[in-house]
Enzyme design. Sequence first.
Site, PDB file in Angstrom:
ATOM      1  N   HIS A  14      54.785 -22.809   4.796  1.00 20.62           N
ATOM      2  CA  HIS A  14      53.840 -21.855   4.042  1.00 20.62           C
ATOM      3  C   HIS A  14      52.864 -21.575   4.650  1.00 20.62           C
ATOM      4  O   HIS A  14      52.244 -22.297   5.477  1.00 20.62           O
ATOM      5  CB  HIS A  14      53.686 -22.956   2.832  1.00 20.62           C
ATOM      6  CG  HIS A  14      52.869 -23.846   2.725  1.00 20.62           C
ATOM      7  ND1 HIS A  14      51.323 -23.968   2.903  1.00 20.62           N
ATOM      8  CD2 HIS A  14      53.262 -25.272   2.708  1.00 20.62           C
ATOM      9  CE1 HIS A  14      51.057 -25.123   3.202  1.00 20.62           C
ATOM     10  NE2 HIS A  14      51.926 -26.080   2.829  1.00 20.62           N
ATOM     11  N   GLU A  85      57.467 -30.912  -0.478  1.00 19.80           N
ATOM     12  CA  GLU A  85      56.741 -31.852   0.530  1.00 19.80           C
ATOM     13  C   GLU A  85      56.472 -33.177   0.239  1.00 19.80           C
ATOM     14  O   GLU A  85      56.894 -33.757  -0.942  1.00 19.80           O
ATOM     15  CB  GLU A  85      55.178 -31.535   0.731  1.00 19.80           C
ATOM     16  CG  GLU A  85      54.374 -31.727   1.546  1.00 19.80           C
ATOM     17  CD  GLU A  85      54.938 -32.021   3.118  1.00 19.80           C
ATOM     18  OE1 GLU A  85      55.926 -32.537   3.283  1.00 19.80           O
ATOM     19  OE2 GLU A  85      54.218 -31.414   3.712  1.00 19.80           O
TER      20      GLU A  85
END
Length: 202
Positions: A14, A85
């Site tokens: 990201h 994550e």
Amino acid sequence: MPHPALPVVHLVRHGETAWSRSGQHTGRTDLPLTADGEAAARALGAVLATVHADLVLTSPLVRAHRTCELAGFGRTAGIDRDLVEWDYGDYEGRTTVDILRARPDWKLFRDGCPNGEAPEQVAARADRVIARVRAHGGDAILFSSGHLLRMLAARWLGLPPAGGAGFVLGTASLGALGYDHDLGEPVIRSWNETRHVPPRAK
């Protein structure tokens, strides 16, 4: 040279968030992209425009999902919660420097996080993602976060969870997993590519 018919799995970290800029561990805290992060995500679109993948998966967290959208894959991407994550537990929001003051020998990919995930748990999630893309059989694009993607690269090569420590990824970076001569020879085809990132977003 790799056989042209062998599938490629493109990895996208990201774009920048406030905590990735400051070096704070960002696991499940759902932070948005910064303005620089959004610019870098848009720049990804030009690079990925030539990729013809019919499997696109993203973490549900906004920083990955928004990167996916700005890169042009929002309408085709599916959500995969295994791409979320690492759960940093007590270390959420803390920097590595801060953690090492209290625990000088700490290593994320070896020790995990108190009240968070152990490396073996993150590796198990990465293994499920790998099984999914290998069962798919074609090219794929995965949007996720740095430590999860590092674990995924390690597991792709058959390395133990601690092997993820050897792979570093910048924000909005690109990597590619693939094969050498056949499906029995998994390799890293490219890693931590950031030439597309606008200068102020690096």
